[in-house]
Write an enzyme that holds these catalytic residues in place. Structure first.
Site, PDB file in Angstrom:
ATOM      1  N   ARG A  36     -41.935   6.707  -7.595  1.00 22.90           N
ATOM      2  CA  ARG A  36     -40.701   6.919  -7.187  1.00 22.90           C
ATOM      3  C   ARG A  36     -39.814   6.107  -6.580  1.00 22.90           C
ATOM      4  O   ARG A  36     -38.595   6.280  -6.621  1.00 22.90           O
ATOM      5  CB  ARG A  36     -40.823   8.601  -6.277  1.00 22.90           C
ATOM      6  CG  ARG A  36     -41.155   9.659  -7.084  1.00 22.90           C
ATOM      7  CD  ARG A  36     -41.736  10.644  -6.146  1.00 22.90           C
ATOM      8  NE  ARG A  36     -41.670  12.178  -6.889  1.00 22.90           N
ATOM      9  CZ  ARG A  36     -42.233  13.147  -6.577  1.00 22.90           C
ATOM     10  NH1 ARG A  36     -42.811  13.114  -5.262  1.00 22.90           N
ATOM     11  NH2 ARG A  36     -42.419  14.159  -7.320  1.00 22.90           N
ATOM     12  N   LYS A 196     -51.453  26.251  -9.344  1.00 22.16           N
ATOM     13  CA  LYS A 196     -50.773  27.329  -9.370  1.00 22.16           C
ATOM     14  C   LYS A 196     -49.917  28.011 -10.390  1.00 22.16           C
ATOM     15  O   LYS A 196     -49.131  27.554 -11.167  1.00 22.16           O
ATOM     16  CB  LYS A 196     -49.360  26.708  -8.274  1.00 22.16           C
ATOM     17  CG  LYS A 196     -49.935  26.486  -6.767  1.00 22.16           C
ATOM     18  CD  LYS A 196     -48.783  26.018  -6.007  1.00 22.16           C
ATOM     19  CE  LYS A 196     -49.044  25.614  -4.573  1.00 22.16           C
ATOM     20  NZ  LYS A 196     -48.086  25.325  -3.769  1.00 22.16           N
ATOM     21  N   GLY A 352     -45.783  15.236  -9.841  1.00 21.50           N
ATOM     22  CA  GLY A 352     -46.194  14.205  -9.073  1.00 21.50           C
ATOM     23  C   GLY A 352     -47.570  13.815  -9.375  1.00 21.50           C
ATOM     24  O   GLY A 352     -48.044  12.684  -9.360  1.00 21.50           O
ATOM     25  N   GLY A 376     -41.609  20.407  -9.632  1.00 18.80           N
ATOM     26  CA  GLY A 376     -41.059  21.663  -9.332  1.00 18.80           C
ATOM     27  C   GLY A 376     -39.766  21.627 -10.358  1.00 18.80           C
ATOM     28  O   GLY A 376     -39.273  22.574 -10.878  1.00 18.80           O
TER      29      GLY A 376
END
Length: 395
Positions: A36, A196, A352, A376
């Protein structure tokens, strides 16, 4: 997607507030993956060469209050080293101390401000907080695609107060993702892993409408196995999503999308996850914990990818942080990389954890068509949701 570019504005001696994503993984004080930071360098270097004064802002982690472990001071040495230029750190992001430091800046100077999330107003998209940030600069630049699905003060609210532009990382990600989600180069395979389920439901429904194969790994695969009445032992899964799973299966059937779940798995046989054993999914025991795909599933996924023209991938398909359960994720990574290098596959990878998995496989983002810095944000884009940060730039 058209967003205003920094190449279209006069930057000479202007003060630029640059929003990046320096939310990098750190363990024992050491940055484990600098992707990043590397992605922000072209924009920072362009601003330096244009004789701008650069104020860098970012969040880091999810602090409840000020926390030295989540201070952006932890990245200052790495950033200075990568830029081969001294970057000054200020341990706040608004207020008199920051204003004094900004007033003393010369052209080409770079300042990194403290973690934006030390202020609750950041995530509340507080107008006054955004105005305080904006008062520091002449121009705002968003180069944080990975945060642009958030309606936060430094992402979408701030554009109300400053001329606003997109940096090169944001522009590149939008370009590649727009091409990928046009869904023109078929067959298309999507791999979705991670833990998730709830955050990925919309995306899964969208994907089953568009792709030819939906390959599932991680806890999401566990949910589908359980839904199909397969014993998953003590494996992690998410409760209360059966109706959603039914919708996904129904949509897939309607659109001739084949959902692929593991035929065999690697399960943990001791508490420290240092040893694995391979089992067919129909032979999973009550005490087993599924932590990776097995060799037969790896072979099946590899064949599917080899028959595809486009690959979208979000989330690892095993607990690759433990060497006993890394073979699935790393094996698939190497197949995708090889086909990409041969020009047979357009590969778009995001998230990530996916960045960390690429490093674990001994590969870099250059081994794939596009590696998104967003987790996300990548999911939000694939799910067809509006991105507040991008929409704010377009306005």
């Amino acid at each position: 997607m058209n967003v205003p570019s920094i190449e279209n504005c006069d930057l000479h001696n202007k003060t630029v507030l640059l929003r990046v994503d320096f939310n990098v993984p750190i363990k024992d004080g050491e940055i484990r993956d600098v992707t990043r930071i590397l992605r922000a360098l072209p924009t920072i270097e362009y601003l330096v060469n244009a004789s701008a004064k650069i104020i860098i802002i970012s969040h880091f982690g999810r602090p409840k209050a000020r926390d030295n472990n989540l201070s952006l001071k932890n990245v200052i040495d790495t950033l200075s080293q990568l830029l081969n230029k001294k970057v000054k750190f200020i341990d706040d992001c608004v207020g008199e101390k920051v204003q004094k430091a900004v007033s003393a800046m010369d052209a080409r100077d770079i300042i990194l401000l403290e973690n934006l999330r030390f202020y609750k107003e950041e995530e509340q998209s507080d107008s006054n907080f955004a105005k305080q940030l904006a008062s520091l600069a002449d121009i705002y630049v968003n180069d944080a695609f990975s945060c642009s699905h958030r309606a936060h003060a430094s992402i979408s609210r701030i554009t109300e107060f400053l001329p606003s532009y997109a940096g090169f990382c944001l522009q590149d990600e939008l370009k590649y993702l727009e091409k990928a989600v046009s869904f023109k180069a078929k067959p298309i395979t999507a791999i979705v892993g991670g833990a998730k389920m709830s955050t990925k439901i919309k995306m899964l429904i969208k994907l089953t409408e568009k792709v030819d194969y939906l390959v599932l790994g991680g806890a999401i695969a566990n949910n589908f196995l359980l839904f199909s009445k397969v014993n998953i032992g003590k494996s992690f899964f998410q409760n209360g999503v059966d109706d959603l799973l039914h919708n996904i299966v129904e949509t897939a059937n309607k659109n001739n999308c084949k959902i692929v779940v593991p035929e065999d798995v690697l399960v943990a046989v001791n508490p420290d996850y240092s040893t694995s054993i391979s089992r067919r999914t129909e032979s999973i025991l009550d005490g087993d914990i599924i932590l990776d795909i097995g060799p037969q599933t790896l072979s099946t996924i590899s064949r599917i990818i080899a028959s595809s023209k486009t690959l979208l991938w979000n989330g690892p398909i095993g607990v690759f942080e433990h060497s006993a359960f890394a073979s699935g994720t790393i094996g698939v990574m190497k197949v995708v990389s090889d086909l990409t290098h041969k020009g047979k596959l357009t590969s778009i990878i995001g998230g990530g954890d996916s960045l960390s998995a690429i490093s674990a496989a001994g590969l870099t983002d250059k081994d794939f068509t596009c590696v998104s810095t967003g987790g996300g944000a990548f999911l939000s884009w694939l799910g067809g949701n509006e991105m507040p940060g991008v929409a704010a730039l377009q306005k």
